[in-house]
Write an enzyme that holds these catalytic residues in place. Structure first.
Site, mmCIF file in Angstrom:
data_model
loop_
_atom_site.group_PDB
_atom_site.id
_atom_site.type_symbol
_atom_site.label_atom_id
_atom_site.label_comp_id
_atom_site.label_asym_id
_atom_site.label_seq_id
_atom_site.Cartn_x
_atom_site.Cartn_y
_atom_site.Cartn_z
ATOM 1 N NE ARG A 79 14.121 7.213 -7.384
ATOM 2 C CZ ARG A 79 13.081 6.733 -6.498
ATOM 3 N NH1 ARG A 79 12.905 5.392 -6.319
ATOM 4 N NH2 ARG A 79 11.990 7.519 -6.142
ATOM 5 C CG HIS A 123 10.095 8.309 -1.528
ATOM 6 N ND1 HIS A 123 11.506 7.717 -2.410
ATOM 7 C CD2 HIS A 123 10.269 6.708 -0.643
ATOM 8 C CE1 HIS A 123 11.413 5.793 -2.832
ATOM 9 N NE2 HIS A 123 10.791 6.070 -1.453
ATOM 10 C CD GLU A 168 7.414 1.285 -3.853
ATOM 11 O OE1 GLU A 168 6.824 1.304 -2.912
ATOM 12 O OE2 GLU A 168 8.914 0.656 -4.680
ATOM 13 C CG ASN A 297 10.643 2.036 -7.110
ATOM 14 O OD1 ASN A 297 11.644 2.337 -7.961
ATOM 15 N ND2 ASN A 297 10.119 2.608 -5.756
ATOM 16 C CE1 TYR A 299 14.045 -3.215 -3.346
ATOM 17 C CE2 TYR A 299 12.359 -2.317 -4.593
ATOM 18 C CZ TYR A 299 13.338 -2.196 -3.996
ATOM 19 O OH TYR A 299 14.288 -0.980 -3.478
ATOM 20 C CD GLU A 355 13.103 2.226 -4.428
ATOM 21 O OE1 GLU A 355 12.542 1.462 -3.562
ATOM 22 O OE2 GLU A 355 12.684 2.906 -3.746
HETATM 23 C C1 NOJ Z 1 10.374 0.855 -1.725
HETATM 24 C C2 NOJ Z 1 10.049 2.050 -0.963
HETATM 25 O O1 NOJ Z 1 10.614 2.771 -2.591
HETATM 26 C C3 NOJ Z 1 12.099 2.812 -0.189
HETATM 27 O O2 NOJ Z 1 11.650 3.568 -0.090
HETATM 28 C C4 NOJ Z 1 12.171 1.001 0.058
HETATM 29 O O3 NOJ Z 1 12.779 0.926 1.318
HETATM 30 C C5 NOJ Z 1 12.248 -0.029 -0.528
HETATM 31 N N1 NOJ Z 1 11.545 -0.173 -1.280
HETATM 32 C C6 NOJ Z 1 12.342 -1.520 0.091
HETATM 33 O O4 NOJ Z 1 11.254 -1.738 0.416
#
Ligand code: NOJ
Length: 448
Positions: A79, A123, A168, A297, A299, A355
């Site tokens: 990606r 992006h 995002e 995405n 985390y 992500e």
């Molecule tokens: C979100 C973003 O899409 C990416 O550009 C970023 O580096 C990562 N998460 C980590 O924060």
């Protein structure tokens, strides 16, 4: 944490993700125009340590070496994002053939290596010339983006079958207009954030419509960040509070795309403050134009409890006693599983995890290796939650680790290393980390 189980169907794909500004460098080469991130990072104080994407990982000049590394890792998908300013340097004028060629060569190289390209159109690196015309606050942005998307679909749609419109939207509109950490660097302006977001969502829908006319045999979706708000307890109040919090955060973009409306409690709040513009039915229909997959995405999760003292969401944070990453993000794989369960119930289109990853302070040992066991542990936990959700019926087609390479973490600079591959920013030497080897063994195991 539940027992680790990492079973994935054979047709599930494993990949890694990057973004143009974070890795390419060559910020002003071969006719590339200036983007808002070029301009922003050149102002002292905006990015930690004065870091910029001027060189970054120098991927622009090392593209073949990087694809060879992906092949060595047995990646099935890559990606990446296209820099709008390489394709149309001033955003809405002439097309730059050298920019078209760079990504065309990258795509050919990937296909030769047996790696499926997943292309993100936006992006975060808006052409500066368009920002000077108001950027996403200008209703014309829908036309600018649609034209750019059409150029990309025509150039690569014969070889690329998976496209993402935006990455995002919550983050770049919120950080652009509320926290001010990202360009255009404005603080506390909810009205602009919501207006920009409304144009971004319409640009997305308009690009999807254009895509259907140009690429007949491809798939298109959008990537949303979802830092899920999970209830601290299962009490009715806390569950309702977490749902309300989601409306103001990730849900603000998720609900229009998935349900065809802005979340109701949050919309009422913003409307009463004159922050939400009048929205027409035609606009909502455009925004909810059917997509082929949703990219997420993810985390970490936030845990919240009900708190009437907070007039907006009616919540207060609860901090779980868990490990945190270098960026101080909690490791909350159980919350990831809860979020996936929510998606299993409400999503009508397939999901792709576009992500997921962890920042560490990785160093190269004297033996020349990188022993990032904490990354392997993180991946095991999150992939185990994903594997469990898939076994329970979630339609998830793939997972891209963030990131292939250590790279520029936007305003946080280079110190937070997310890569499966270490990059020495002095020599630009790449070193595959232990996690990269582990990931490639996992991919082999799935394909056995
Ligand atoms: C979100 C973003 O899409 C990416 O550009 C970023 O580096 C990562 N998460 C980590 O924060």
């Amino acid at each position: 944490m539940k027992e680790i189980s990492l079973k994935f169907p054979k047709n599930f794909f494993f990949g890694a993700a990057t973004a143009a500004y974070q890795i390419e460098g060559a910020w002003n080469e071969d006719g590339k125009g200036e983007s808002i991130w070029d301009a922003f990072s050149h102002v002292p104080g905006n990015v930690d340590n004065g870091d910029t994407g001027d060189v970054a990982c120098d991927h622009y000049h090392r593209m073949k070496e990087d694809v060879a590394i992906m092949k060595e890792l047995h990646l099935e998908c890559y990606r990446f994002s296209v820099a709008w300013t390489r394709i149309i340097p001033d955003g809405d004028g002439a097309v730059n053939e050298a920019g078209i060629k760079f990504y065309s060569d990258l795509i050919d190289e990937l296909l030769k290596a047996g790696i499926r390209p997943l292309l993100t159109l936006y992006h975060w690196d808006l052409p500066l010339a368009l920002q000077n015309k108001g950027g996403w606050l200008n209703p014309e942005s829908v036309n600018w983006f649609t034209r750019y998307a059409e150029v990309v679909f025509k150039a690569y749609g014969d070889r690329v079958k998976d496209f993402v419109t935006f990455n995002e939207p919550f983050v770049f509109t919120d950080f652009g207009y509320v926290t001010g950490a990202f360009p255009p660097g404005i603080k506390g302006d909810y009205r602009s954030k919501i207006l920009a977001g409304h144009h971004v969502l319409q640009s997305h829908g308009s690009a999807v419509r254009a895509f259907r006319k140009i690429v007949k045999d491809g798939r298109i979706g959008i990537v949303l960040d979802y830092a899920y708000n999970a209830p601290a307890t299962q009490s009715e109040e806390d569950v309702a509070a977490a749902a309300r919090a989601n409306e103001f955060w990730a849900g603000w973009y998720f609900e229009p795309i998935v349900f065809g409306r802005y979340p109701q409690t949050a919309a009422k709040w913003f409307r009463e403050r004159g922050q939400l513009p009048p929205v027409t039915e035609a606009e909502m229909k455009l925004i909810a134009e059917p997509i082929d997959f949703l990219g997420i995405n993810h985390y970490f999760c936030n845990y919240v409890k009900a708190d009437p003292n907070n007039p907006r969401e009616g919540t207060a944070p609860v901090y779980p006693p868990v490990q945190h990453t270098l960026m101080n993000w909690p490791i909350t794989e159980d919350g990831f599983y809860e979020m996936l369960t929510y998606f299993r119930k409400v999503l009508k289109v397939p999901l792709v995890i576009t992500e997921n990853g962890i920042a560490l302070n990785d160093i190269v040992t004297v033996e020349g290796t990188v022993e990032d066991y904490d990354r392997i542990d993180y991946m095991k936990r999150y992939l185990s939650a994903l594997s469990r959700a898939i076994e329970e019926g979630l339609d998830c087609r793939g997972y891209c680790y963030w990131s292939l390479l250590d790279n520029l973490e936007w305003a946080a600079g280079f110190k937070d290393r997310f890569g499966l591959v270490h990059v020495d920013y002095n020599t630009l030497k790449r070193t595959i980390k232990r996690s990269g080897r582990w990931y490639s063994a996992l991919i082999d195991e799935k394909n056995k």
